[in-house]
Design an enzyme around this catalytic site. Structure first.
Site, PDB file in Angstrom:
ATOM      1  N   LYS A 146       0.799  -0.609  84.414  1.00 53.19           N
ATOM      2  CA  LYS A 146       0.146  -0.324  85.697  1.00 53.19           C
ATOM      3  C   LYS A 146      -0.783   0.871  85.568  1.00 53.19           C
ATOM      4  O   LYS A 146      -1.918   0.854  86.074  1.00 53.19           O
ATOM      5  CB  LYS A 146       1.212  -0.096  86.783  1.00 53.19           C
ATOM      6  CG  LYS A 146       1.956  -1.369  87.164  1.00 53.19           C
ATOM      7  CD  LYS A 146       3.226  -1.119  87.979  1.00 53.19           C
ATOM      8  CE  LYS A 146       4.013  -2.419  88.127  1.00 53.19           C
ATOM      9  NZ  LYS A 146       5.303  -2.266  88.796  1.00 53.19           N
ATOM     10  N   GLN A 170       9.255   2.113  91.084  1.00 51.20           N
ATOM     11  CA  GLN A 170       9.605   1.040  90.143  1.00 51.20           C
ATOM     12  C   GLN A 170      11.082   0.669  90.319  1.00 51.20           C
ATOM     13  O   GLN A 170      11.955   1.537  90.259  1.00 51.20           O
ATOM     14  CB  GLN A 170       9.327   1.510  88.701  1.00 51.20           C
ATOM     15  CG  GLN A 170       9.537   0.439  87.655  1.00 51.20           C
ATOM     16  CD  GLN A 170       8.547  -0.724  87.789  1.00 51.20           C
ATOM     17  OE1 GLN A 170       7.373  -0.538  88.046  1.00 51.20           O
ATOM     18  NE2 GLN A 170       9.042  -1.935  87.606  1.00 51.20           N
ATOM     19  N   ASP A 186       3.300  -1.935  97.301  1.00 48.20           N
ATOM     20  CA  ASP A 186       4.194  -2.960  96.744  1.00 48.20           C
ATOM     21  C   ASP A 186       4.628  -3.947  97.824  1.00 48.20           C
ATOM     22  O   ASP A 186       5.197  -4.999  97.522  1.00 48.20           O
ATOM     23  CB  ASP A 186       5.439  -2.295  96.134  1.00 48.20           C
ATOM     24  CG  ASP A 186       5.542  -2.545  94.641  1.00 48.20           C
ATOM     25  OD1 ASP A 186       4.798  -3.393  94.128  1.00 48.20           O
ATOM     26  OD2 ASP A 186       6.381  -1.884  93.992  1.00 48.20           O
TER      27      ASP A 186
END
Ligand code: NAP
Length: 283
Positions: free
Chosen positions: A51, A95, A118
């Protein structure tokens, strides 16, 4: 059989994002993504690195907050509160998975919904299910973008999704429903999985079990989207679908790697750009 080439499409999307970032730069705006990584899980570290590299390629500013495995939940929440207030940060990503002593829901709910790139905050999740604009989780968004790119029509299609997680299967089911598909969502308690998968015009699999889906479970001419990522003992990365046999039976299929994975990263960048545009009202 045609390959749904996520790698190539993700490259095109990245090129377009890079150009948009350059336009924003001329207005003194640089989109910014903050990634929080807790612990030393090699897979999580690898995803975070990918990312960060993608941000760099497209000109998006990114910063990774690495925290030890035994971090207190309160410290994590304080970091998120600080990032919520930081004007240089448009998107915040934690994450997953988090260590067991941390309440994942509390952490995800602490992210400001307008920075939730997200799309895991219940606010954004609710908006997806209500077919309203919001941040769509990157993997489901990537799947729909990939299918649309190949002009796969979704309306009225029988879509079967195997795997019902909050981050992939459930939001993906809402996206297909919003496209007027007829959706079946299968999970660990689904009886006679093959009976359902054989009905699928479009079959999406997000479980994390190599070879879960075999040729016998596929309708002739079906479109197969393999979202699973599994590392075998010999180091190979495979999906959840028995690619070599299933690919002889279907009309389109995603490879692993090179299918949904790159689309997930490209979609995250799209969400970060969208957050920056919303913040600066530079549509
Ligand atoms: P997850 O949270 O573990 O969810 C897996 C889902 O599959 C759960 O709903 C689980 O049911 C269900 N399941 C387990 N065994 C099953 C079976 N035999 N038959 C039917 N359903 C079964 O995993 P996830 O985070 O959604 O990820 C799934 C896979 O996608 C993993 O391989 C992951 O690495 C991959 N992934 C890929 C990307 C990408 O960018 N390509 C992004 C995210 C995830 P229960 O919860 O009831 O056990």
């Amino acid at each position: 059989m045609q390959i749904l080439d996520g790698k190539a499409l993700a490259q095109n999307i990245e090129n377009a994002i890079q150009q948009e970032v350059q336009i924003l730069n001329k207005r003194n705006v640089t989109p910014g993504l903050a990634v929080i990584l807790v612990g030393n899980d090699p897979a999580s570290q690898s995803y975070v690195n990918m990312k960060a590299k993608a941000c760099k390629r497209t000109g998006i500013y990114s910063i990774t907050h690495e925290m030890p495995e035994n971090i207190q939940q309160e410290s994590l929440l304080q970091t998120i509160a600080m990032l919520n207030q930081n004007p240089n940060i448009d998107g915040i990503l934690v994450q997953l998975p988090l260590p067991k002593h941390i309440n994942t829901t509390a952490v995800l709910e602490a992210i400001a919904p307008q920075k939730d790139v997200d799309g895991f905050h219940p606010f954004n999740m609710g908006r997806i299910f209500a077919n309203l604009d919001g941040f769509i989780p990157a993997t489901p968004l990537g799947v729909i973008t990939l299918l649309k790119h190949y002009n796969v029509s979704l309306q009225g299609k029988n879509v079967v999704i195997v795997g019902a997680s909050n981050i992939v299967g459930k939001p993906l089911s809402a996206l297909f429903l919003n496209e007027n598909a007829t959706v079946t969502l299968c999970h660990i308690y689904t009886q006679n999985l093959a009976k359902h998968t054989k009905e699928a015009d479009i079959l999406c699999v997000a479980v994390g079990k190599p070879n879960l889906i075999t040729k016998e479970m596929i309708k002739e001419g079906a479109i197969v989207v393999d979202i699973g990522i599994n590392k075998l003992s010999d180091g190979r990365i495979v999906g959840d679908v028995d690619f070599s046999n299933v690919s002889t039976q279907c009309s389109f299929i995603t490879p692993v790697p090179g299918g949904v994975g790159p689309m997930t990263i490209a979609s995250l960048l799209q969400n970060t750009l969208k957050a920056a545009k919303l913040r600066t009202k530079k549509y």
